[in-house]
Design a protein around this motif. Structure first.
Motif, PDB file in Angstrom:
ATOM      1  N   ILE A 107     -18.316  47.818 -11.718  1.00 34.29           N
ATOM      2  CA  ILE A 107     -19.727  47.513 -11.943  1.00 34.29           C
ATOM      3  C   ILE A 107     -19.938  46.072 -12.399  1.00 34.29           C
ATOM      4  CG2 ILE A 107     -19.902  48.177 -14.389  1.00 34.29           C
ATOM      5  CD1 ILE A 107     -22.463  49.762 -13.534  1.00 34.29           C
ATOM      6  N   TYR A 108     -18.877  45.417 -12.869  1.00 32.52           N
ATOM      7  CA  TYR A 108     -18.987  44.021 -13.289  1.00 32.52           C
ATOM      8  C   TYR A 108     -18.874  43.061 -12.094  1.00 32.52           C
ATOM      9  CZ  TYR A 108     -18.837  45.239 -18.225  1.00 32.52           C
ATOM     10  OH  TYR A 108     -19.147  45.738 -19.455  1.00 32.52           O
ATOM     11  N   TYR A 109     -18.389  43.546 -10.970  1.00 33.03           N
ATOM     12  CA  TYR A 109     -18.244  42.685  -9.792  1.00 33.03           C
ATOM     13  C   TYR A 109     -19.624  42.311  -9.259  1.00 33.03           C
ATOM     14  CZ  TYR A 109     -13.271  44.024  -9.401  1.00 33.03           C
ATOM     15  OH  TYR A 109     -11.935  44.222  -9.614  1.00 33.03           O
ATOM     16  N   HIS A 110     -19.831  41.035  -8.965  1.00 33.82           N
ATOM     17  CA  HIS A 110     -21.150  40.566  -8.527  1.00 33.82           C
ATOM     18  C   HIS A 110     -21.121  40.092  -7.080  1.00 33.82           C
ATOM     19  CE1 HIS A 110     -24.644  37.545  -8.761  1.00 33.82           C
ATOM     20  NE2 HIS A 110     -25.172  38.746  -8.740  1.00 33.82           N
ATOM     21  N   LYS A 111     -20.617  38.868  -6.837  1.00 30.16           N
ATOM     22  CA  LYS A 111     -20.584  38.350  -5.472  1.00 30.16           C
ATOM     23  C   LYS A 111     -19.170  37.876  -5.125  1.00 30.16           C
ATOM     24  CE  LYS A 111     -25.353  36.742  -4.872  1.00 30.16           C
ATOM     25  NZ  LYS A 111     -26.201  35.577  -4.541  1.00 30.16           N
ATOM     26  N   PRO A 112     -18.668  38.238  -3.932  1.00 26.43           N
ATOM     27  CA  PRO A 112     -17.332  37.798  -3.520  1.00 26.43           C
ATOM     28  C   PRO A 112     -17.369  36.476  -2.753  1.00 26.43           C
ATOM     29  CG  PRO A 112     -18.142  39.426  -1.981  1.00 26.43           C
ATOM     30  CD  PRO A 112     -19.240  39.232  -2.998  1.00 26.43           C
ATOM     31  N   ILE A 141      -9.015  34.954 -14.882  1.00 25.55           N
ATOM     32  CA  ILE A 141     -10.386  34.849 -15.370  1.00 25.55           C
ATOM     33  C   ILE A 141     -10.672  33.382 -15.668  1.00 25.55           C
ATOM     34  CG2 ILE A 141     -12.036  35.543 -17.144  1.00 25.55           C
ATOM     35  CD1 ILE A 141     -11.164  37.840 -15.381  1.00 25.55           C
ATOM     36  N   ALA A 142     -11.782  32.886 -15.161  1.00 22.43           N
ATOM     37  CA  ALA A 142     -12.175  31.490 -15.367  1.00 22.43           C
ATOM     38  C   ALA A 142     -13.688  31.440 -15.512  1.00 22.43           C
ATOM     39  CB  ALA A 142     -11.700  30.621 -14.209  1.00 22.43           C
ATOM     40  N   ARG A 143     -14.222  30.222 -15.656  1.00 21.48           N
ATOM     41  CA  ARG A 143     -15.666  30.013 -15.714  1.00 21.48           C
ATOM     42  C   ARG A 143     -16.020  28.929 -14.699  1.00 21.48           C
ATOM     43  NH1 ARG A 143     -17.395  32.904 -19.868  1.00 21.48           N
ATOM     44  NH2 ARG A 143     -19.530  32.218 -19.556  1.00 21.48           N
ATOM     45  N   VAL A 153     -15.797  34.228 -13.700  1.00 20.33           N
ATOM     46  CA  VAL A 153     -15.331  34.589 -12.360  1.00 20.33           C
ATOM     47  C   VAL A 153     -13.949  35.213 -12.465  1.00 20.33           C
ATOM     48  CG1 VAL A 153     -16.695  32.797 -11.222  1.00 20.33           C
ATOM     49  CG2 VAL A 153     -14.343  32.294 -11.909  1.00 20.33           C
ATOM     50  N   MET A 154     -13.640  36.055 -11.516  1.00 20.86           N
ATOM     51  CA  MET A 154     -12.344  36.706 -11.427  1.00 20.86           C
ATOM     52  C   MET A 154     -11.668  36.270 -10.134  1.00 20.86           C
ATOM     53  SD  MET A 154     -11.437  40.752 -11.024  1.00 20.86           S
ATOM     54  CE  MET A 154     -11.632  40.685  -9.242  1.00 20.86           C
ATOM     55  N   LEU A 155     -10.395  35.902 -10.203  1.00 16.83           N
ATOM     56  CA  LEU A 155      -9.639  35.481  -9.033  1.00 16.83           C
ATOM     57  C   LEU A 155      -8.630  36.570  -8.688  1.00 16.83           C
ATOM     58  CD1 LEU A 155     -10.224  32.743 -10.890  1.00 16.83           C
ATOM     59  CD2 LEU A 155      -9.183  31.695  -8.883  1.00 16.83           C
ATOM     60  N   GLU A 156      -8.785  37.122  -7.492  1.00 12.90           N
ATOM     61  CA  GLU A 156      -7.962  38.248  -7.056  1.00 12.90           C
ATOM     62  C   GLU A 156      -7.157  37.838  -5.824  1.00 12.90           C
ATOM     63  OE1 GLU A 156      -8.673  42.890  -5.663  1.00 12.90           O
ATOM     64  OE2 GLU A 156     -10.305  41.432  -5.548  1.00 12.90           O
ATOM     65  N   TRP A 165     -14.513  36.507  -7.376  1.00 13.98           N
ATOM     66  CA  TRP A 165     -15.690  37.322  -7.663  1.00 13.98           C
ATOM     67  C   TRP A 165     -16.456  36.731  -8.842  1.00 13.98           C
ATOM     68  CZ3 TRP A 165     -17.610  41.697  -5.303  1.00 13.98           C
ATOM     69  CH2 TRP A 165     -16.776  42.332  -4.366  1.00 13.98           C
ATOM     70  N   THR A 166     -17.732  36.479  -8.677  1.00 14.94           N
ATOM     71  CA  THR A 166     -18.543  36.213  -9.861  1.00 14.94           C
ATOM     72  C   THR A 166     -18.725  37.545 -10.573  1.00 14.94           C
ATOM     73  OG1 THR A 166     -20.585  36.485  -8.576  1.00 14.94           O
ATOM     74  CG2 THR A 166     -19.743  34.239  -8.867  1.00 14.94           C
ATOM     75  N   LEU A 167     -18.730  37.494 -11.908  1.00 15.39           N
ATOM     76  CA  LEU A 167     -18.819  38.709 -12.709  1.00 15.39           C
ATOM     77  C   LEU A 167     -20.155  38.762 -13.438  1.00 15.39           C
ATOM     78  CD1 LEU A 167     -15.234  38.746 -14.280  1.00 15.39           C
ATOM     79  CD2 LEU A 167     -16.039  40.023 -12.282  1.00 15.39           C
ATOM     80  N   ARG A 168     -20.680  39.945 -13.559  1.00 16.96           N
ATOM     81  CA  ARG A 168     -21.904  40.122 -14.348  1.00 16.96           C
ATOM     82  C   ARG A 168     -21.583  39.948 -15.827  1.00 16.96           C
ATOM     83  NH1 ARG A 168     -22.642  44.062 -10.207  1.00 16.96           N
ATOM     84  NH2 ARG A 168     -24.571  43.669  -9.058  1.00 16.96           N
TER      85      ARG A 168
END
Length: 265
Positions: A107-112, A141-143, A153-156, A165-168
């Protein structure tokens, strides 16, 4: 068809740095968009900001941001003041930490976005970061400043690239316990469970992108093509079908569904 670069900058992990390019993984470029017209003249209608009291247009130079602290009372914030509180993350993805890949709720995933090295020189450093995350089953995890706002943002790692992924933000996600942990939960009847699992099995298919096509847009395209060709008026919308009553027998409905499915085969 080549698209223009959405974002260029650097991926950093401690002293390891490499130039990268990022593109949104999704697009709405194929979606239909309509212009607002003056029905009498056929001319396009333009929007503008106006003063709510005088009704006069306000030029770009005279527009300012204000935080409301009461009725008709605002604190004015200048653009340079906004720039001063922003972090230096407009052109750099500096990985601050790593967390287990399964620990971030969907649910925290926003835009890929697709992240790739922008030149051959930085490809080795990029590959090392990507493959190390994959081997340890971690995500970074970065900003980063995107869409005029700084975001976590999350880097996968994904195949030969990285999905960013931008995170909510935490305050944007409601606590599911307020909705799902209600008292009085009941276990379903085993006979009903058997019928539903059978029904699921009959509808099981392999995933493909066509399963989430947009029939509304397809109908709109047909409508536009028809109007463009014949200039005929659009057909009136079909009358809505009568909604079923709220009180139903679930067992009977499931049995009828399964019987209909079997009969159709």
């Amino acid at each position: 068809m080549a698209t223009r670069v959405f974002w260029k900058g650097y991926l950093k992990l401690s002293l390891v740095t490499c130039p990268v390019t990022m593109m949104p993984a999704t697009t709405e470029g194929e979606k239909l968009r309509f212009h607002t017209l003056n029905a009498k003249t056929g001319h396009r209608v333009v929007s503008q900001f106006v003063d709510e009291v005088s009704g006069k247009p306000v030029s770009d130079d005279d527009q300012a941001k204000g935080y409301p602290r009461g009725e008709n009372d605002h604190i004015l914030i200048e653009d340079d003041e906004l720039d001063a509180v922003a972090l230096d993350s407009t052109r750099s993805i500096d990985i601050e930490m790593f967390v287990p890949s399964q620990s971030i709720a969907w649910i925290y995933y926003h835009k890929p976005h697709y992240l790739t090295p922008s030149d051959a020189i930085g490809e080795e450093a990029f590959s090392v970061i990507r493959d190390a995350m994959a081997a340890t089953k971690m995500v970074g995890i970065a900003r980063l400043v995107l869409y005029r706002r700084e975001r976590a943002v999350m880097l996968e790692p994904k195949d030969n690239g990285i999905i960013l992924w931008t995170l909510r933000y935490g305050d944007e996600v409601r606590d599911e316990g307020d909705y799902f942990d209600k008292p009085g939960k009941t276990k379903p009847d085993p006979a009903l469970m058997k019928l539903v699992t059978d029904l699921i099995g009959q509808h099981m298919v392999d995933w493909n992108p066509g399963l989430v096509r947009d029939p509304v847009q397809e109908n709109l395209l047909e409508l536009i093509a028809s109007k463009n060709k014949s200039r005929k008026k659009a057909k009136p919308a079909a009358a809505p079908t009568e909604k079923p009553g709220n009180v139903i027998n679930i067992m009977d409905a499931l049995k009828k569904s399964i019987a209909a499915e079997r009969k159709g085969k």
